[in-house]
Scaffold this active site. Sequence first.
Site, PDB file in Angstrom:
ATOM      1  N   ASN A  14       0.511  -1.377  -0.049  1.00 18.88           N
ATOM      2  CA  ASN A  14       0.088   0.245   0.312  1.00 18.88           C
ATOM      3  C   ASN A  14       1.142   1.113   0.201  1.00 18.88           C
ATOM      4  O   ASN A  14       0.621   2.303   0.628  1.00 18.88           O
ATOM      5  CB  ASN A  14      -0.873  -0.341   1.679  1.00 18.88           C
ATOM      6  N   ARG A  17       1.576   0.420  -5.406  1.00 18.43           N
ATOM      7  CA  ARG A  17       0.537   0.194  -6.593  1.00 18.43           C
ATOM      8  C   ARG A  17      -1.064   0.794  -6.564  1.00 18.43           C
ATOM      9  O   ARG A  17      -2.102   1.641  -7.179  1.00 18.43           O
ATOM     10  CB  ARG A  17       0.388  -0.720  -7.515  1.00 18.43           C
ATOM     11  N   SER A  18      -1.235   0.825  -5.166  1.00 23.55           N
ATOM     12  CA  SER A  18      -3.044   0.526  -4.782  1.00 23.55           C
ATOM     13  C   SER A  18      -2.670   2.227  -4.408  1.00 23.55           C
ATOM     14  O   SER A  18      -4.163   2.783  -4.528  1.00 23.55           O
ATOM     15  CB  SER A  18      -3.431  -0.100  -3.636  1.00 23.55           C
TER      16      SER A  18
HETATM   17  P1  4NP Z   1       3.199  -2.122  -3.469  1.00 22.71           P
HETATM   18  O1  4NP Z   1       4.990  -2.424  -3.650  1.00 22.71           O
HETATM   19  O2  4NP Z   1       2.707  -3.432  -3.333  1.00 22.71           O
HETATM   20  O3  4NP Z   1       2.586  -1.644  -5.027  1.00 22.71           O
HETATM   21  O4  4NP Z   1       2.759  -0.959  -2.409  1.00 22.71           O
HETATM   22  C1  4NP Z   1       5.684  -2.997  -2.497  1.00 22.71           C
HETATM   23  C2  4NP Z   1       6.443  -2.094  -1.495  1.00 22.71           C
HETATM   24  C3  4NP Z   1       6.935  -2.553  -1.058  1.00 22.71           C
HETATM   25  C4  4NP Z   1       7.437  -3.782  -0.740  1.00 22.71           C
HETATM   26  C5  4NP Z   1       6.833  -4.413  -1.492  1.00 22.71           C
HETATM   27  C6  4NP Z   1       6.141  -4.309  -2.376  1.00 22.71           C
HETATM   28  N1  4NP Z   1       8.380  -4.652   0.280  1.00 22.71           N
HETATM   29  O5  4NP Z   1       8.385  -5.767   0.034  1.00 22.71           O
HETATM   30  O6  4NP Z   1       8.140  -3.489   1.040  1.00 22.71           O
END
Ligand code: 4NP
Length: 162
Positions: A14, A17-18
């Site tokens: 979060n 992408r979201s």
């Molecule tokens: P999101 O991206 O799912 O699009 O917000 C990510 C943000 C952080 C992480 C993975 C995906 N992470 O592993 O910290």
Amino acid sequence: MRERISVCFVCLGNICRSPTAEGVFRERVDEAGLSDRIHIDSAGTGAYHAGEPADPRSRAEARRRGVELRSISRQFQPSDFQRFDYILAMDEANLRNLRRLPGAEAYGGTLALLRAFDSTAPPDASVPDPYYGGPGGFAEVYDQCVRASAGLLDRIRSDRGL
Ligand code: 4NP
């Protein structure tokens, strides 16, 4: 009182992408004059970044296109199944994680991949995680959200007679 429709976009953290999907869709809903009818939010299946603003790279890409991302990361809660009419996941892993939560089986709303609403996308297309990639990934996420948001709003309008 007229019914208020609620939409929640879901990814893993979060923060990338979201929040982008939330900001892009909100702009589209504002342009359509429907902001008092459609409530928009986003959440992550994970809590790793809870309390944080959107990733600076996502914010920069959105700002370049004239959209401010103001969301603060929060984890999706089982009670959100009662709060949202449309829950849109960015990828298959997000969708699987949502379907494993208590209350998912009884959910009566629309739970789907966001890009299912983009008629130009291949079947089962996801919005790929840009977190560990280069800046091009953030622009791609934004473009995918733009295309899917148009289709999603069309679908909500036809479902709800708006
Ligand atoms: P999101 O991206 O799912 O699009 O917000 C990510 C943000 C952080 C992480 C993975 C995906 N992470 O592993 O910290």
